[in-house]
Design an enzyme around this catalytic site. Structure first.
Site, PDB file in Angstrom:
ATOM      1  N   GLY A   1     -67.530  69.256  14.883  1.00  0.00           N
ATOM      2  CA  GLY A   1     -67.670  70.079  14.062  1.00  0.00           C
ATOM      3  C   GLY A   1     -67.047  71.657  14.241  1.00  0.00           C
ATOM      4  O   GLY A   1     -65.742  71.863  14.099  1.00  0.00           O
ATOM      5  N   HIS A   2     -67.814  71.662  15.375  1.00  0.00           N
ATOM      6  CA  HIS A   2     -67.083  73.000  16.019  1.00  0.00           C
ATOM      7  C   HIS A   2     -65.898  73.429  16.625  1.00  0.00           C
ATOM      8  O   HIS A   2     -64.916  74.221  16.641  1.00  0.00           O
ATOM      9  CB  HIS A   2     -68.280  73.392  17.045  1.00  0.00           C
ATOM     10  CG  HIS A   2     -69.596  73.675  16.807  1.00  0.00           C
ATOM     11  ND1 HIS A   2     -70.801  72.640  17.383  1.00  0.00           N
ATOM     12  CD2 HIS A   2     -70.408  74.404  15.872  1.00  0.00           C
ATOM     13  CE1 HIS A   2     -71.675  73.323  17.170  1.00  0.00           C
ATOM     14  NE2 HIS A   2     -71.514  74.160  16.026  1.00  0.00           N
TER      15      HIS A   2
END
Ligand code: ATP
Ligand code: PAF
Ligand code: BAL
EC number: 6.3.2.1
Length: 294
Positions: A33-34
């Site tokens: 996600g990051h």
């Protein structure tokens, strides 16, 4: 890749630069996600800064500040591979020196409900650290994940209210193979808890299906469809399922776009959040798969 630990050194980096600066604030223990945010920042800017700072002021007294997962070495390897220019890695004393007094306090409907109601002071801590980071890094574009929907709404509002000279990009929630939204806190889950954790995604899917397939618009009926899914999981305890206006964050009696389906669930000691977006044009943003398709 430069690792920078002080405000002064970060300012010095910025002074050398011409061209756009993209910035991704994080609390570390990085996952896909990051990395989706970092990849987008890399594609759109000449310079990319990622911050890693577990911000104490956004944690409540009985929350997980001391146990929050950390693995800086691994994070730095991942960020090096993505071609990040600077990792800003301040200590607590650098961000909150002795005598620190000045906070940014968002008020009203945006923070009185949802995460703001269950985590008093949380968005004050988030807004304060995010404004400080923006002023230190001086980005042109900043990148946040839709997974933290209320955080995005608060920061969007702060950018408008305080006339901050930058553009906010919000990117879709990246999911595991079973639909679980990637989150650093997933690492707290035991094997049995992890098996149950897809319940947030399954509940959101049930709510979406009630609207799309059964043509339900009554918010409480749609919420009940999601609630039934959570209630069928003995390991899951519901904090809230809500349907809110996308812009004002006010609760909707009738689901109509643009809107958010928001959910927060406790599984054992771990608290997880998730959401789907129903855009103004009637399309859904339910997130995207990570490397494994679901
Ligand atoms: N699954 C995800 N997909 C897309 N963006 C994400 C995802 N998870 C987190 N982000 C975004 O990454 C940024 C940094 O978030 P943070 O470091 O708190 O990670 P996290 O995994 O959300 O951690 P936590 O477990 O504390 O919720 C935020 O903008 C957040 O919305
Ligand atoms: C934006 C943020 C880095 C501020 O500490 C944090 O809330 C997060 O990681 O979402
Ligand atoms: N991802 C939001 C940060 C927090 O839960 O404190």
């Amino acid at each position: 890749m430069h690792i920078v630990r002080t405000v002064q050194a970060m300012r010095h980096e910025h002074e050398q630069w011409t061209g756009s600066v993209g910035f991704v604030p994080t609390m570390g223990y990085l996952h896909e996600g990051h990395l989706s945010l970092v990849q987008r920042a890399r594609a759109e800017n000449k310079h990319v800064v990622v911050s890693i700072f577990v911000n104490p002021t956004q944690f409540g007294q009985h929350e997980d500040l001391s146990s929050y997962p950390r693995n800086i070495e691994h994070d730095l390897q991942l960020l090096t591979a993505l071609g990040v220019d600077v990792v800003f890695l301040p200590g607590v004393a650098e961000m909150y020196p002795s005598g620190f007094t000045t906070y940014v306090t968002p008020e009203g409907a945006l923070v009185d409900q949802g995460e703001g109601a269950l985590r008093p002071g949380h968005f004050r801590g988030v807004a304060t650290v995010v404004l400080k980071l923006f002023l230190i890094v001086q980005p042109n574009k900043v990148y946040f994940g839709q997974k933290d929907a209320q955080q995005v709404a608060v920061i969007n509002r702060m950018i408008a209210d305080l006339n901050l000279p930058l553009t906010l990009q919000v990117l879709p929630t990246i999911r595991e193979a079973d639909g679980l939204a990637m989150s650093s806190r997933n690492s707290y889950l035991t094997g049995a808890e992890r098996a149950c954790a897809s319940v947030l995604y399954r509940a959101l899917k049930a709510a979406q299906a009630a609207f799309e397939n059964q043509h339900q618009t009554h918010a409480q009926t749609i919420i009940q469809a999601a609630r039934d899914v959570v209630n069928s999981e003995p390991g899951a305890r519901l904090d809230y399922i809500e349907i809110r206006d996308y812009n004002t964050f006010l609760p909707l009696e009738t689901l109509s776009p643009p809107a958010l389906l928001l959910i927060a669930v406790r599984i054992g000691k771990t608290r997880l959040i998730d959401n789907f977006v129903l855009h103004a044009d009637g399309t859904w943003d339910t997130g995207k798969p990570g490397n494994q398709a679901f």
